[in-house]
Design a protein around this motif. Structure first.
Motif, PDB file in Angstrom:
ATOM      1  N   ASN A  24      17.074  16.801  41.856  1.00  0.00           N
ATOM      2  CA  ASN A  24      18.297  16.073  42.181  1.00  0.00           C
ATOM      3  C   ASN A  24      17.993  14.585  42.267  1.00  0.00           C
ATOM      4  OD1 ASN A  24      19.933  18.453  42.561  1.00  0.00           O
ATOM      5  ND2 ASN A  24      18.935  18.740  44.548  1.00  0.00           N
ATOM      6  N   VAL A  25      18.987  13.775  41.911  1.00  0.00           N
ATOM      7  CA  VAL A  25      18.872  12.329  42.044  1.00  0.00           C
ATOM      8  C   VAL A  25      20.114  11.819  42.769  1.00  0.00           C
ATOM      9  CG1 VAL A  25      18.626  10.123  40.849  1.00  0.00           C
ATOM     10  CG2 VAL A  25      17.559  12.173  39.889  1.00  0.00           C
ATOM     11  N   SER A  26      19.906  11.062  43.830  1.00  0.00           N
ATOM     12  CA  SER A  26      21.023  10.478  44.561  1.00  0.00           C
ATOM     13  C   SER A  26      21.465   9.180  43.891  1.00  0.00           C
ATOM     14  CB  SER A  26      20.612  10.195  46.014  1.00  0.00           C
ATOM     15  OG  SER A  26      20.232  11.382  46.671  1.00  0.00           O
ATOM     16  N   GLU A  27      22.670   8.747  44.202  1.00  0.00           N
ATOM     17  CA  GLU A  27      23.156   7.476  43.663  1.00  0.00           C
ATOM     18  C   GLU A  27      22.264   6.336  44.148  1.00  0.00           C
ATOM     19  OE1 GLU A  27      27.270   6.630  44.016  1.00  0.00           O
ATOM     20  OE2 GLU A  27      27.897   8.687  43.560  1.00  0.00           O
ATOM     21  N   GLY A  28      21.820   5.508  43.219  1.00  0.00           N
ATOM     22  CA  GLY A  28      20.965   4.384  43.554  1.00  0.00           C
ATOM     23  C   GLY A  28      19.509   4.731  43.776  1.00  0.00           C
ATOM     24  N   GLU A  29      19.147   5.999  43.566  1.00  0.00           N
ATOM     25  CA  GLU A  29      17.759   6.418  43.776  1.00  0.00           C
ATOM     26  C   GLU A  29      16.933   6.208  42.516  1.00  0.00           C
ATOM     27  OE1 GLU A  29      15.090  10.270  45.246  1.00  0.00           O
ATOM     28  OE2 GLU A  29      17.150  10.584  44.577  1.00  0.00           O
ATOM     29  N   PHE A  30      15.670   5.813  42.714  1.00  0.00           N
ATOM     30  CA  PHE A  30      14.699   5.735  41.633  1.00  0.00           C
ATOM     31  C   PHE A  30      13.697   6.865  41.840  1.00  0.00           C
ATOM     32  CE2 PHE A  30      14.789   1.054  40.004  1.00  0.00           C
ATOM     33  CZ  PHE A  30      16.149   1.166  39.784  1.00  0.00           C
ATOM     34  N   LEU A  31      13.707   7.820  40.927  1.00  0.00           N
ATOM     35  CA  LEU A  31      12.852   9.000  41.011  1.00  0.00           C
ATOM     36  C   LEU A  31      11.775   8.933  39.945  1.00  0.00           C
ATOM     37  CD1 LEU A  31      12.376  11.924  42.187  1.00  0.00           C
ATOM     38  CD2 LEU A  31      13.817  12.724  40.285  1.00  0.00           C
ATOM     39  N   GLY A  32      10.516   9.079  40.340  1.00  0.00           N
ATOM     40  CA  GLY A  32       9.417   9.101  39.392  1.00  0.00           C
ATOM     41  C   GLY A  32       9.030  10.522  39.034  1.00  0.00           C
ATOM     42  N   VAL A  33       8.579  10.725  37.798  1.00  0.00           N
ATOM     43  CA  VAL A  33       8.057  12.014  37.346  1.00  0.00           C
ATOM     44  C   VAL A  33       6.696  11.753  36.714  1.00  0.00           C
ATOM     45  CG1 VAL A  33       8.395  14.022  35.865  1.00  0.00           C
ATOM     46  CG2 VAL A  33      10.372  12.930  36.940  1.00  0.00           C
ATOM     47  N   LEU A  34       5.688  12.394  37.270  1.00  0.00           N
ATOM     48  CA  LEU A  34       4.305  12.101  36.909  1.00  0.00           C
ATOM     49  C   LEU A  34       3.611  13.372  36.444  1.00  0.00           C
ATOM     50  CD1 LEU A  34       2.027   9.888  37.106  1.00  0.00           C
ATOM     51  CD2 LEU A  34       1.622  10.713  39.429  1.00  0.00           C
ATOM     52  N   GLY A  35       2.810  13.250  35.389  1.00  0.00           N
ATOM     53  CA  GLY A  35       2.068  14.406  34.903  1.00  0.00           C
ATOM     54  C   GLY A  35       1.301  14.074  33.642  1.00  0.00           C
ATOM     55  N   HIS A  36       0.396  14.958  33.271  1.00  0.00           N
ATOM     56  CA  HIS A  36      -0.398  14.773  32.065  1.00  0.00           C
ATOM     57  C   HIS A  36       0.465  14.862  30.805  1.00  0.00           C
ATOM     58  CE1 HIS A  36      -4.322  14.615  33.859  1.00  0.00           C
ATOM     59  NE2 HIS A  36      -4.181  15.781  34.464  1.00  0.00           N
ATOM     60  N   ASN A  37      -0.078  14.387  29.694  1.00  0.00           N
ATOM     61  CA  ASN A  37       0.557  14.607  28.401  1.00  0.00           C
ATOM     62  C   ASN A  37       0.676  16.104  28.132  1.00  0.00           C
ATOM     63  OD1 ASN A  37       0.832  11.878  27.760  1.00  0.00           O
ATOM     64  ND2 ASN A  37      -1.207  11.764  26.847  1.00  0.00           N
ATOM     65  N   GLY A  38       1.789  16.501  27.519  1.00  0.00           N
ATOM     66  CA  GLY A  38       1.976  17.894  27.158  1.00  0.00           C
ATOM     67  C   GLY A  38       2.535  18.772  28.257  1.00  0.00           C
ATOM     68  N   MET A  39       2.877  18.176  29.416  1.00  0.00           N
ATOM     69  CA  MET A  39       3.382  18.966  30.536  1.00  0.00           C
ATOM     70  C   MET A  39       4.901  19.096  30.544  1.00  0.00           C
ATOM     71  SD  MET A  39       0.819  20.174  32.290  1.00  0.00           S
ATOM     72  CE  MET A  39       0.030  20.436  30.703  1.00  0.00           C
ATOM     73  N   GLY A  40       5.594  18.350  29.634  1.00  0.00           N
ATOM     74  CA  GLY A  40       7.041  18.494  29.532  1.00  0.00           C
ATOM     75  C   GLY A  40       7.851  17.294  29.948  1.00  0.00           C
ATOM     76  N   LYS A  41       7.197  16.152  30.200  1.00  0.00           N
ATOM     77  CA  LYS A  41       7.928  14.978  30.698  1.00  0.00           C
ATOM     78  C   LYS A  41       8.945  14.470  29.678  1.00  0.00           C
ATOM     79  CE  LYS A  41       4.404  12.289  31.419  1.00  0.00           C
ATOM     80  NZ  LYS A  41       3.386  13.109  30.701  1.00  0.00           N
ATOM     81  N   THR A  42       8.497  14.221  28.461  1.00  0.00           N
ATOM     82  CA  THR A  42       9.406  13.703  27.439  1.00  0.00           C
ATOM     83  C   THR A  42      10.447  14.752  27.054  1.00  0.00           C
ATOM     84  OG1 THR A  42       7.838  12.091  26.560  1.00  0.00           O
ATOM     85  CG2 THR A  42       9.542  12.855  25.058  1.00  0.00           C
ATOM     86  N   THR A  43      10.054  16.020  27.025  1.00  0.00           N
ATOM     87  CA  THR A  43      11.017  17.087  26.747  1.00  0.00           C
ATOM     88  C   THR A  43      12.117  17.100  27.798  1.00  0.00           C
ATOM     89  OG1 THR A  43       9.299  18.439  25.717  1.00  0.00           O
ATOM     90  CG2 THR A  43      11.290  19.583  26.427  1.00  0.00           C
ATOM     91  N   LEU A  44      11.753  16.855  29.055  1.00  0.00           N
ATOM     92  CA  LEU A  44      12.749  16.774  30.122  1.00  0.00           C
ATOM     93  C   LEU A  44      13.743  15.660  29.842  1.00  0.00           C
ATOM     94  CD1 LEU A  44      13.876  17.418  32.939  1.00  0.00           C
ATOM     95  CD2 LEU A  44      12.115  15.903  33.889  1.00  0.00           C
ATOM     96  N   MET A  45      13.252  14.487  29.473  1.00  0.00           N
ATOM     97  CA  MET A  45      14.146  13.350  29.229  1.00  0.00           C
ATOM     98  C   MET A  45      15.071  13.621  28.044  1.00  0.00           C
ATOM     99  SD  MET A  45      13.209  11.325  31.655  1.00  0.00           S
ATOM    100  CE  MET A  45      12.992   9.553  31.651  1.00  0.00           C
ATOM    101  N   LYS A  46      14.512  14.175  26.969  1.00  0.00           N
ATOM    102  CA  LYS A  46      15.327  14.469  25.790  1.00  0.00           C
ATOM    103  C   LYS A  46      16.379  15.530  26.086  1.00  0.00           C
ATOM    104  CE  LYS A  46      11.927  13.304  22.201  1.00  0.00           C
ATOM    105  NZ  LYS A  46      11.093  13.833  21.089  1.00  0.00           N
ATOM    106  N   LEU A 186      17.759   5.891  38.514  1.00  0.00           N
ATOM    107  CA  LEU A 186      16.712   5.891  37.493  1.00  0.00           C
ATOM    108  C   LEU A 186      15.834   7.125  37.629  1.00  0.00           C
ATOM    109  CD1 LEU A 186      15.111   4.051  35.332  1.00  0.00           C
ATOM    110  CD2 LEU A 186      13.642   3.471  37.266  1.00  0.00           C
ATOM    111  N   ILE A 187      15.511   7.722  36.488  1.00  0.00           N
ATOM    112  CA  ILE A 187      14.408   8.677  36.426  1.00  0.00           C
ATOM    113  C   ILE A 187      13.341   8.037  35.543  1.00  0.00           C
ATOM    114  CG2 ILE A 187      13.599  10.949  35.707  1.00  0.00           C
ATOM    115  CD1 ILE A 187      16.323  12.070  36.221  1.00  0.00           C
TER     116      ILE A 187
END
Length: 235
Positions: A24-46, A186-187
């Motif tokens: 979940n992301v609240s209004e005005g919140e900046f949420l970071g997502v951290l992890g190694h390559n190949g863990m699904g970060k870019t897939t999540l954004m797409k 922001l995510i």
């Protein structure tokens, strides 16, 4: 709550990548997502932007179910993506790139472009220069500015620090914090621990396509915590 993601699943063809992401992301919140390559970060954004189809779960934005909306429809309701690699239009000028960012607007708003450009002083003198002639850092600033021209309420920012000089990284942090004060959410997907800690109120760790845990930005200064959660080393 501006974004609610429940048991989100996605992948490439028959290859599953996201294995049930809930966040979940609240209004005005900046949420970071951290992890190694190949863990699904870019897939999540797409998947959040609609560039990849959802195979399970739901995405609700500002109370609206957007799970099955196309990317341009998600842009119209207030989602914006700054993709990994920036993907600016190399043969177009800075000004033309920004106009492309406004293409989904009901009417072209000169005041909007002026406001966006005021946030990026480095771009002001480059408006007639081709995007491909800019430095990597300038291209990243342009990609951010182009996204802002679509009036996003929530920006998805994927690996923005790749190949960027420190001075421009500082500009990006300062600009995003100004935008947060105006209500932007922001995510941020990133592997640069210092950068993600400077912007994020919370940091989620992702492993094998699922959220593995949460760490505070302060914890990213502790090598033992970083190693435990994400297997990385803090500088």
């Amino acid at each position: 709550m501006i974004l609610q993601v429940d048991d989100l699943r996605s992948g490439y063809g028959r290859i599953p990548i996201l294995m049930g992401v809930t966040l979940n992301v609240s209004e005005g919140e900046f949420l970071g997502v951290l992890g190694h390559n190949g863990m699904g970060k870019t897939t999540l954004m797409k998947t959040l932007m609609g560039h990849l189809p959802t195979t399970g779960g739901t995405v609700k934005f500002a109370g609206q179910d957007v799970t099955n909306l196309k990317p341009h429809q998600r842009s119209q309701v207030g989602l914006g993506l700054v993709p990994q690699g920036r993907q600016i239009f190399a043969d177009l000028t800075v000004h033309e790139n920004l106009r492309m960012g406004m293409a989904g607007q009901s009417s072209e708003d000169a005041a909007l472009m002026d406001d966006v450009i005021s946030l990026f002083p480095r771009l002001q003198r480059l408006m007639d220069r081709r995007g491909g002639a800019l430095s990597g850092g300038e291209q990243q600033l342009l990609a951010l500015a182009r996204c802002l021209c679509s009036r996003p309420k929530l920006m998805l920012l994927d690996e923005p620090t790749e190949g960027i000089q420190p001075s421009i990284l500082e500009e990006i942090v300062e600009t995003l914090l100004v935008l947060q004060s105006r209500g932007l959410s922001l995510i941020l997907v990133e592997q640069n621990l210092e950068f993600i800690a400077a912007l994020s109120g919370r940091v989620l760790t992702i492993q094998k396509g699922a959220i593995a845990g949460e760490v505070s930005p302060e914890d990213l200064q502790n090598p033992e915590v970083v190693s435990q959660f994400v297997g990385m080393t803090a500088d």
